[in-house]
Write an enzyme that holds these catalytic residues in place. Sequence first.
Site, PDB file in Angstrom:
ATOM      1  N   ARG A 237       0.860  -1.181   0.000  1.00 26.28           N
ATOM      2  CA  ARG A 237       0.000   0.000   0.000  1.00 26.28           C
ATOM      3  C   ARG A 237       0.895   1.228   0.000  1.00 26.28           C
ATOM      4  O   ARG A 237       1.959   1.236   0.642  1.00 26.28           O
ATOM      5  CB  ARG A 237      -0.900   0.038   1.243  1.00 26.28           C
ATOM      6  CG  ARG A 237      -2.045  -0.973   1.229  1.00 26.28           C
ATOM      7  CD  ARG A 237      -3.142  -0.589   0.220  1.00 26.28           C
ATOM      8  NE  ARG A 237      -4.272  -1.492   0.280  1.00 26.28           N
ATOM      9  CZ  ARG A 237      -4.460  -2.567  -0.487  1.00 26.28           C
ATOM     10  NH1 ARG A 237      -3.557  -2.892  -1.394  1.00 26.28           N
ATOM     11  NH2 ARG A 237      -5.549  -3.300  -0.357  1.00 26.28           N
ATOM     12  N   GLU A 266      -4.288   7.666  -4.682  1.00 24.32           N
ATOM     13  CA  GLU A 266      -4.606   6.996  -5.955  1.00 24.32           C
ATOM     14  C   GLU A 266      -5.945   7.512  -6.452  1.00 24.32           C
ATOM     15  O   GLU A 266      -6.847   7.729  -5.633  1.00 24.32           O
ATOM     16  CB  GLU A 266      -4.647   5.482  -5.749  1.00 24.32           C
ATOM     17  CG  GLU A 266      -3.287   4.939  -5.320  1.00 24.32           C
ATOM     18  CD  GLU A 266      -3.281   3.434  -5.051  1.00 24.32           C
ATOM     19  OE1 GLU A 266      -4.302   2.763  -5.332  1.00 24.32           O
ATOM     20  OE2 GLU A 266      -2.272   2.935  -4.561  1.00 24.32           O
ATOM     21  N   HIS A 285      -2.046   0.390  -9.669  1.00 24.30           N
ATOM     22  CA  HIS A 285      -2.599  -0.548  -8.685  1.00 24.30           C
ATOM     23  C   HIS A 285      -3.208  -1.782  -9.384  1.00 24.30           C
ATOM     24  O   HIS A 285      -4.406  -2.057  -9.278  1.00 24.30           O
ATOM     25  CB  HIS A 285      -3.654   0.152  -7.808  1.00 24.30           C
ATOM     26  CG  HIS A 285      -3.869  -0.542  -6.491  1.00 24.30           C
ATOM     27  ND1 HIS A 285      -4.117   0.124  -5.327  1.00 24.30           N
ATOM     28  CD2 HIS A 285      -3.879  -1.863  -6.177  1.00 24.30           C
ATOM     29  CE1 HIS A 285      -4.278  -0.749  -4.342  1.00 24.30           C
ATOM     30  NE2 HIS A 285      -4.136  -1.966  -4.840  1.00 24.30           N
TER      31      HIS A 285
HETATM   32  P1  NAP Z   1      -0.513 -11.716   4.672  1.00 20.25           P
HETATM   33  O1  NAP Z   1      -0.491 -13.135   4.260  1.00 20.25           O
HETATM   34  O2  NAP Z   1      -1.283 -11.340   5.885  1.00 20.25           O
HETATM   35  O3  NAP Z   1       1.003 -11.229   4.818  1.00 20.25           O
HETATM   36  C1  NAP Z   1       1.389 -10.017   5.358  1.00 20.25           C
HETATM   37  C2  NAP Z   1       2.661 -10.237   6.131  1.00 20.25           C
HETATM   38  O4  NAP Z   1       3.129  -8.953   6.569  1.00 20.25           O
HETATM   39  C3  NAP Z   1       2.472 -11.111   7.366  1.00 20.25           C
HETATM   40  O5  NAP Z   1       3.194 -12.279   7.200  1.00 20.25           O
HETATM   41  C4  NAP Z   1       3.018 -10.265   8.500  1.00 20.25           C
HETATM   42  O6  NAP Z   1       4.017 -10.910   9.227  1.00 20.25           O
HETATM   43  C5  NAP Z   1       3.742  -9.135   7.808  1.00 20.25           C
HETATM   44  N1  NAP Z   1       3.647  -7.924   8.612  1.00 20.25           N
HETATM   45  C6  NAP Z   1       2.549  -7.260   9.022  1.00 20.25           C
HETATM   46  N2  NAP Z   1       2.887  -6.177   9.731  1.00 20.25           N
HETATM   47  C7  NAP Z   1       4.237  -6.176   9.786  1.00 20.25           C
HETATM   48  C8  NAP Z   1       5.186  -5.328  10.389  1.00 20.25           C
HETATM   49  N3  NAP Z   1       4.816  -4.250  11.083  1.00 20.25           N
HETATM   50  N4  NAP Z   1       6.489  -5.616  10.244  1.00 20.25           N
HETATM   51  C9  NAP Z   1       6.879  -6.712   9.567  1.00 20.25           C
HETATM   52  N5  NAP Z   1       6.028  -7.549   8.965  1.00 20.25           N
HETATM   53  C10 NAP Z   1       4.714  -7.291   9.076  1.00 20.25           C
HETATM   54  O7  NAP Z   1      -1.089 -10.803   3.512  1.00 20.25           O
HETATM   55  P2  NAP Z   1      -0.943 -10.991   1.926  1.00 20.25           P
HETATM   56  O8  NAP Z   1      -2.099 -11.761   1.402  1.00 20.25           O
HETATM   57  O9  NAP Z   1       0.428 -11.456   1.605  1.00 20.25           O
HETATM   58  O10 NAP Z   1      -1.141  -9.466   1.462  1.00 20.25           O
HETATM   59  C11 NAP Z   1      -0.258  -8.461   1.928  1.00 20.25           C
HETATM   60  C12 NAP Z   1      -0.741  -7.085   1.515  1.00 20.25           C
HETATM   61  O11 NAP Z   1      -0.512  -6.911   0.137  1.00 20.25           O
HETATM   62  C13 NAP Z   1      -2.243  -6.816   1.692  1.00 20.25           C
HETATM   63  O12 NAP Z   1      -2.562  -6.434   3.002  1.00 20.25           O
HETATM   64  C14 NAP Z   1      -2.501  -5.703   0.701  1.00 20.25           C
HETATM   65  O13 NAP Z   1      -2.373  -4.443   1.314  1.00 20.25           O
HETATM   66  C15 NAP Z   1      -1.368  -5.878  -0.320  1.00 20.25           C
HETATM   67  N6  NAP Z   1      -1.895  -6.250  -1.642  1.00 20.25           N
HETATM   68  C16 NAP Z   1      -1.737  -5.382  -2.671  1.00 20.25           C
HETATM   69  C17 NAP Z   1      -2.209  -5.704  -3.928  1.00 20.25           C
HETATM   70  C18 NAP Z   1      -2.040  -4.770  -5.087  1.00 20.25           C
HETATM   71  O14 NAP Z   1      -2.936  -4.675  -5.913  1.00 20.25           O
HETATM   72  N7  NAP Z   1      -0.902  -4.106  -5.218  1.00 20.25           N
HETATM   73  C19 NAP Z   1      -2.886  -6.921  -4.142  1.00 20.25           C
HETATM   74  C20 NAP Z   1      -3.029  -7.783  -3.059  1.00 20.25           C
HETATM   75  C21 NAP Z   1      -2.539  -7.432  -1.804  1.00 20.25           C
HETATM   76  P3  NAP Z   1       3.759 -11.987  10.362  1.00 20.25           P
HETATM   77  O15 NAP Z   1       3.186 -13.174   9.656  1.00 20.25           O
HETATM   78  O16 NAP Z   1       5.108 -12.224  10.892  1.00 20.25           O
HETATM   79  O17 NAP Z   1       2.783 -11.358  11.314  1.00 20.25           O
END
Ligand code: NAP
Length: 326
Positions: A237, A266, A285
């Site tokens: 994000r 955005e 995005h």
């Molecule tokens: P996820 O499986 O929940 O993975 C997020 C990871 O970030 C978790 O493993 C968590 O670590 C880590 N994390 C959270 N807060 C943190 C911090 N303060 N410091 C270090 N690590 C931290 O989520 P995901 O499915 O991979 O998606 C991640 C994000 O990608 C979404 O929330 C969304 O904002 C973004 N996204 C963007 C797009 C786009 O169109 N560009 C598309 C899809 C998703 P731990 O497991 O150690 O808690």
Amino acid sequence: MKKQVVLYKKLSPMLMSRLQAHADVTLIDEPKSDGLARLRAALPEAQGLLGASIKLDAALLDLAPKLEAVSSVSVGIDNYDLDYLDQRGILLSNTPDVLTETTADTGFALILASARRVVELANLVRAGQWKRNIGPLHFGSDVHGKTLGIIGMGRIGEALAQRGHFGFSMPVIYHSHSPKPAVEARFNAGYRSLDALLQEADFICLTLPLTAETEGLIGAREFALMRPESIFINISRGKVVDEAALITALQQAQIRAAGLDVFEREPLNHDSPLLHLNNVVATPHIGSATHETREAMARCAVDNLISALAGERPANLVNPKAWAVR
Ligand code: NAP
């Protein structure tokens, strides 16, 4: 009696019929313009909401006293006030997993495009400026064998690591809340503190959610830790990054390039300095934006909403507290 659902994202005819079999559906298209007024007008009767990309804050949801469930067509949940939803017992669901691989593909597209200067050099060809063999002035940098640094080793981070490790022989280092032994074993990956990762990685990729803890996580101090040959990739994000500090880092060649899918605001303003830097690849995005994945996300969101409105726990419930108090 059928439940009342307000859609603020268009569904395919197949998914629309599926939802209509369970609910009376009002479609508010393009809620960002005059649609927002139409969304407000529809909220008093809404029992279910389905859509994405709109901040559903307390002021807006106060207009929806009958609301039981919100189904977000996204994995990110930064548009929702979880405490507020919990208090009211409104179930929030999202669409994880189905978009993981496609979003990781987008991340890798940005890695390759920024390292090999694909957009800049394709524009040069298009502008008729390819007059002789390309020389060092236009050379890029290798991707294979370089160190891939992943900040946020969740679903998307892991899919990115898989591409880097198996596809491009990249050493993988990562930072997350806590070490992940299974990931380390699978990709021979190493856990690092945030600062150590910023200093060591050739590609620094953000794949963590936007939360109160991560907002502004990468700013001037963090860019100063990166190396002049580092390439910065953001598919998480925009607000995780201090965009002004990123622009300064690029302008002052503190880092080599950036591949950005997300921005503080955005759509990105057309006069953003980012658009005047040759070493920036900016996409609108598009992390999950393929026909197949967007349809899979919408199907998942429809299923979540149908379950929630039937009184069942949705497969992708985000706020179990709301389930407990409802
Ligand atoms: P996820 O499986 O929940 O993975 C997020 C990871 O970030 C978790 O493993 C968590 O670590 C880590 N994390 C959270 N807060 C943190 C911090 N303060 N410091 C270090 N690590 C931290 O989520 P995901 O499915 O991979 O998606 C991640 C994000 O990608 C979404 O929330 C969304 O904002 C973004 N996204 C963007 C797009 C786009 O169109 N560009 C598309 C899809 C998703 P731990 O497991 O150690 O808690």
